[in-house]
Design a protein around this motif. Sequence first.
Motif, mmCIF file in Angstrom:
data_model
loop_
_atom_site.group_PDB
_atom_site.id
_atom_site.type_symbol
_atom_site.label_atom_id
_atom_site.label_comp_id
_atom_site.label_asym_id
_atom_site.label_seq_id
_atom_site.Cartn_x
_atom_site.Cartn_y
_atom_site.Cartn_z
ATOM 1 N N GLU A 173 0.820 -1.209 0.000
ATOM 2 C CA GLU A 173 0.000 0.000 0.000
ATOM 3 C C GLU A 173 0.854 1.259 0.000
ATOM 4 O OE1 GLU A 173 -3.893 1.939 0.448
ATOM 5 O OE2 GLU A 173 -3.292 -0.095 -0.113
ATOM 6 N N THR A 174 1.993 1.227 0.721
ATOM 7 C CA THR A 174 2.762 2.452 0.946
ATOM 8 C C THR A 174 4.176 2.433 0.374
ATOM 9 O OG1 THR A 174 3.711 1.697 3.055
ATOM 10 C CG2 THR A 174 1.528 2.738 3.128
ATOM 11 N N GLY A 175 4.707 1.240 0.119
ATOM 12 C CA GLY A 175 6.100 1.123 -0.291
ATOM 13 C C GLY A 175 7.081 1.268 0.855
ATOM 14 N N CYS A 176 6.571 1.413 2.071
ATOM 15 C CA CYS A 176 7.418 1.625 3.252
ATOM 16 C C CYS A 176 7.569 0.340 4.056
ATOM 17 C CB CYS A 176 6.796 2.677 4.173
ATOM 18 S SG CYS A 176 6.787 4.348 3.510
ATOM 19 N N PRO A 177 8.653 0.236 4.824
ATOM 20 C CA PRO A 177 8.737 -0.846 5.810
ATOM 21 C C PRO A 177 7.674 -0.632 6.882
ATOM 22 C CG PRO A 177 10.521 0.724 6.123
ATOM 23 C CD PRO A 177 9.841 1.117 4.849
ATOM 24 N N ILE A 178 7.371 -1.675 7.627
ATOM 25 C CA ILE A 178 6.305 -1.592 8.612
ATOM 26 C C ILE A 178 6.854 -1.202 9.979
ATOM 27 C CG2 ILE A 178 6.440 -4.118 8.814
ATOM 28 C CD1 ILE A 178 3.469 -1.844 9.735
ATOM 29 N N PRO A 179 6.368 -0.093 10.556
ATOM 30 C CA PRO A 179 6.794 0.294 11.907
ATOM 31 C C PRO A 179 5.975 -0.482 12.947
ATOM 32 C CG PRO A 179 5.958 2.184 10.624
ATOM 33 C CD PRO A 179 5.490 0.928 9.963
ATOM 34 N N LEU A 180 6.622 -1.332 13.696
ATOM 35 C CA LEU A 180 5.932 -2.142 14.698
ATOM 36 C C LEU A 180 6.010 -1.501 16.078
ATOM 37 C CD1 LEU A 180 7.133 -5.633 13.470
ATOM 38 C CD2 LEU A 180 4.879 -4.607 13.144
ATOM 39 N N GLY A 181 7.225 -1.326 16.585
ATOM 40 C CA GLY A 181 7.385 -0.750 17.909
ATOM 41 C C GLY A 181 8.617 0.123 17.987
ATOM 42 N N GLY A 182 8.530 1.171 18.769
ATOM 43 C CA GLY A 182 9.661 2.079 18.954
ATOM 44 C C GLY A 182 10.000 2.232 20.420
ATOM 45 N N ILE A 183 11.047 2.994 20.692
ATOM 46 C CA ILE A 183 11.468 3.278 22.060
ATOM 47 C C ILE A 183 11.166 4.744 22.354
ATOM 48 C CG2 ILE A 183 13.331 3.111 23.750
ATOM 49 C CD1 ILE A 183 12.612 0.468 22.334
ATOM 50 N N LEU A 184 10.499 4.988 23.461
ATOM 51 C CA LEU A 184 10.114 6.334 23.851
ATOM 52 C C LEU A 184 10.847 6.778 25.107
ATOM 53 C CD1 LEU A 184 6.200 6.293 23.478
ATOM 54 C CD2 LEU A 184 7.965 6.610 21.715
ATOM 55 N N ALA A 185 11.014 8.086 25.240
ATOM 56 C CA ALA A 185 11.555 8.708 26.450
ATOM 57 C C ALA A 185 10.602 9.810 26.877
ATOM 58 C CB ALA A 185 12.947 9.281 26.198
ATOM 59 N N ARG A 186 10.404 9.947 28.182
ATOM 60 C CA ARG A 186 9.559 11.039 28.666
ATOM 61 C C ARG A 186 10.189 12.379 28.308
ATOM 62 N NH1 ARG A 186 8.657 12.271 33.603
ATOM 63 N NH2 ARG A 186 10.381 11.106 34.543
ATOM 64 N N ARG A 187 9.408 13.264 27.733
ATOM 65 C CA ARG A 187 9.909 14.577 27.354
ATOM 66 C C ARG A 187 10.478 15.316 28.562
ATOM 67 N NH1 ARG A 187 8.299 16.181 22.146
ATOM 68 N NH2 ARG A 187 6.668 14.875 21.227
ATOM 69 N N ALA A 188 9.938 15.034 29.750
ATOM 70 C CA ALA A 188 10.374 15.728 30.957
ATOM 71 C C ALA A 188 11.817 15.407 31.335
ATOM 72 C CB ALA A 188 9.444 15.377 32.123
ATOM 73 N N LEU A 189 12.403 14.362 30.753
ATOM 74 C CA LEU A 189 13.803 14.033 31.047
ATOM 75 C C LEU A 189 14.746 15.106 30.512
ATOM 76 C CD1 LEU A 189 13.901 10.197 30.247
ATOM 77 C CD2 LEU A 189 13.701 11.291 32.493
ATOM 78 N N GLY A 190 14.325 15.829 29.507
ATOM 79 C CA GLY A 190 15.158 16.889 28.945
ATOM 80 C C GLY A 190 16.016 16.409 27.794
ATOM 81 N N PRO A 191 16.356 17.316 26.869
ATOM 82 C CA PRO A 191 17.070 16.936 25.643
ATOM 83 C C PRO A 191 18.416 16.270 25.879
ATOM 84 C CG PRO A 191 16.172 19.147 25.442
ATOM 85 C CD PRO A 191 15.975 18.743 26.871
ATOM 86 N N ASP A 192 19.215 16.771 26.822
ATOM 87 C CA ASP A 192 20.564 16.234 27.005
ATOM 88 C C ASP A 192 20.528 14.777 27.442
ATOM 89 O OD1 ASP A 192 21.618 18.642 26.270
ATOM 90 O OD2 ASP A 192 21.985 19.348 28.318
ATOM 91 N N LEU A 193 19.704 14.470 28.436
ATOM 92 C CA LEU A 193 19.616 13.085 28.915
ATOM 93 C C LEU A 193 18.997 12.187 27.856
ATOM 94 C CD1 LEU A 193 20.027 10.990 31.069
ATOM 95 C CD2 LEU A 193 17.912 11.749 32.183
ATOM 96 N N ILE A 194 18.012 12.677 27.151
ATOM 97 C CA ILE A 194 17.380 11.869 26.106
ATOM 98 C C ILE A 194 18.396 11.517 25.024
ATOM 99 C CG2 ILE A 194 15.655 11.897 24.263
ATOM 100 C CD1 ILE A 194 13.865 13.534 26.162
ATOM 101 N N ARG A 195 19.233 12.466 24.644
ATOM 102 C CA ARG A 195 20.264 12.175 23.643
ATOM 103 C C ARG A 195 21.247 11.125 24.158
ATOM 104 N NH1 ARG A 195 20.127 17.976 23.051
ATOM 105 N NH2 ARG A 195 19.040 18.538 21.120
#
Length: 277
Positions: A173-195
């Motif tokens: 339908e899309t020509g794209c690979p299928i995204p099943l699951g990802g890894i999330l981080a709470r935004r409240a952790l802040g950019p530096d720690l998330i990186r």
Amino acid sequence: MTDALTLGFSPCPNDTFIFHALVHGLLPDAPTVRARLEDVETLNQLARRAVLDLTKISYHAFGHLRRDYVLLRSGGALGRGCGPLLVARPGIGMSDLRQRPVAIPGELTTANLLLQLCAEGFDQTVVMPFDRIMPAVAAGRCDAGVIIHESRFTYQRHGLVRLLDLGQWWEEETGCPIPLGGILARRALGPDLIRRVDAAIRRSVEHAFAHPDAPRAYILCHAQEMEETVVDRHIALYVNDFSRDLGDEGERAVRLLLQKAEERGLIPACDLPLFID
């Protein structure tokens, strides 16, 4: 932040393979994490309550969580030929399933999202743990079921047949690979720690690829009822270059999945960026 970050992921071989080095402190200067292993729908529901700092998540669930969580580029499951399958007993066809009970591994799973995107009329879904779906369908408690994980390798043993490969449908339908699951981080952790976390997860994936025997005992400990050959096929299917980094192709697939889900009213709209950068 000096306390250990809470990290949720599944006991499936692809996740234990990916996170082994990070969880066991094998990566110098990586943030300390405290692991919580749960099935995918439990992780989805924990994330809805923002219980975990970091978590594996279904992309369907992420569509409901974008206010609190940001997507990481490493550690997820995305690829080709690895999507959920709709299976049934012999003699049952797609036309028989409208308004009939279909087992799904969770309301917020990508498996259910793909089922709803693929066709309308699947509104009699029955939520159950993924490992109970095949026995339920075989016993006639549900007319069909959407299976994930290692079930795609073993459904024939239950006398079931494949009606539809939802991943294949998505790719065509899309020509794209299928995204099943990802890894999330709470935004409240802040950019530096998330990186830092994102970089550490990538290093954990690379460590597993470079030392594939190192996580073996950890993987098998959490896959006690799975044959080792199935474990190997599972890892080979769900851990790939997209697990190192989504890249442009992976990011495009994720954005398209969320866009289509928004257009169908299956997830709320959100104007926040997917990533911290």
